[in-house]
Design a protein around this motif. Sequence first.
Motif, short mmCIF file in Angstrom:
data_model
loop_
_atom_site.label_atom_id
_atom_site.label_comp_id
_atom_site.label_asym_id
_atom_site.label_seq_id
_atom_site.Cartn_x
_atom_site.Cartn_y
_atom_site.Cartn_z
N ALA A 3 0.83 -1.20 0.00
CA ALA A 3 0.00 0.00 0.00
C ALA A 3 0.86 1.25 0.00
O ALA A 3 1.95 1.27 0.58
N SER A 4 0.34 2.29 -0.65
CA SER A 4 1.05 3.57 -0.63
C SER A 4 0.69 4.30 0.66
O SER A 4 -0.29 3.98 1.33
N ARG A 9 3.30 12.51 -4.47
CA ARG A 9 3.05 11.64 -5.61
C ARG A 9 3.77 12.24 -6.82
O ARG A 9 3.93 13.45 -6.91
N ALA A 44 2.85 -5.76 -6.64
CA ALA A 44 3.00 -4.31 -6.79
C ALA A 44 4.05 -4.00 -7.85
O ALA A 44 5.03 -4.72 -8.00
N THR B 36 5.79 4.17 -0.36
CA THR B 36 5.25 3.12 0.51
C THR B 36 5.95 3.23 1.87
O THR B 36 6.82 4.09 2.06
N VAL B 49 0.58 3.71 -8.52
CA VAL B 49 -0.74 3.77 -7.88
C VAL B 49 -1.85 4.12 -8.87
O VAL B 49 -3.03 4.07 -8.51
N PRO B 90 -7.22 4.35 -11.22
CA PRO B 90 -6.49 3.84 -10.05
C PRO B 90 -5.94 2.44 -10.33
O PRO B 90 -6.59 1.65 -11.04
N TRP B 91 -4.80 2.16 -9.76
CA TRP B 91 -4.12 0.89 -10.07
C TRP B 91 -4.94 -0.32 -9.64
O TRP B 91 -4.85 -1.39 -10.24
N ASP B 92 -5.76 -0.15 -8.58
CA ASP B 92 -6.56 -1.30 -8.14
C ASP B 92 -7.69 -1.61 -9.12
O ASP B 92 -8.41 -2.60 -8.96
#
Lengths: 130, 120
Positions: A3-4, A9, A44, B36, B49, B90-92
């Motif tokens: 998770a970030s 960013r 990831a 992260t 992300v 979004p990456w998800d």
Amino acid sequence: MTASVPGPRYDAALNLLDRQLVDTDGRLVGKVDDLEIAVDASGAFRVSAILVGPGALGPRFGGRIGDWIVAVWARLHRDERPIPRRLPMAEVVSVESAVHVTRRTTKSAGEVWLDEHVIDRIPGAGHDPG
Amino acid sequence: MTPASAHRLSELLGCRVVTRQGQVLGVVKDVRIAPTVAVTGHRAELIVVGLIVGNRHTGAFLGYDRQEEQGPWLVRTIVQRLHKDSGYLPWDQVSEVDWSDGVVHSSTDTLDPLTHANAT
């Protein structure tokens, strides 16, 4: 999945590509020509390294010009199957208008040889105008 | 040493983004990365992300398509109008990346509004 966390960013192409690389001595040692993205065990996509030099820049151009850049670079390289210079992200100190790295120099062996045997022997080469 | 499962950012840029129904949402114009908790060397590790997706590149390389405060106003307005179909994935919501065909498979049919990365 990794998770970030809160923090700056970056849009990789806008904020990192083509930025100047500056080493610990303030020397300009290349540009961010591409980034290496590794897929880790959790799935990831992690930025693992900065790629520097014509071998990294050529494929970004694509087409004949890109092929030509890579071909000339490979022909002049002493390795039979050269890979672009790779600067692990662990060596990146900060990302500002330039990318500051810890490594003293990211120059290739050929460039170092050229510095030592040609550039440094030019009168005034050691003089810092600043 | 290059990791075995490593790719280049430039391989991801320009990939077509396709939904499960086969609809093309656009191409990858940029890749948003974020820190992260893991730290390697001097900084937190950076992971992908999300993706900036759209059909045009005009002005995108200067960030006019996603930065509200960037001037001049006229240029920003024109570029943002050109990029009105651009958005953020979004990456998800990415189900798979097909590196060989240059396709990113999206599990959603819509893109989020484009925002500034807040790099500084």
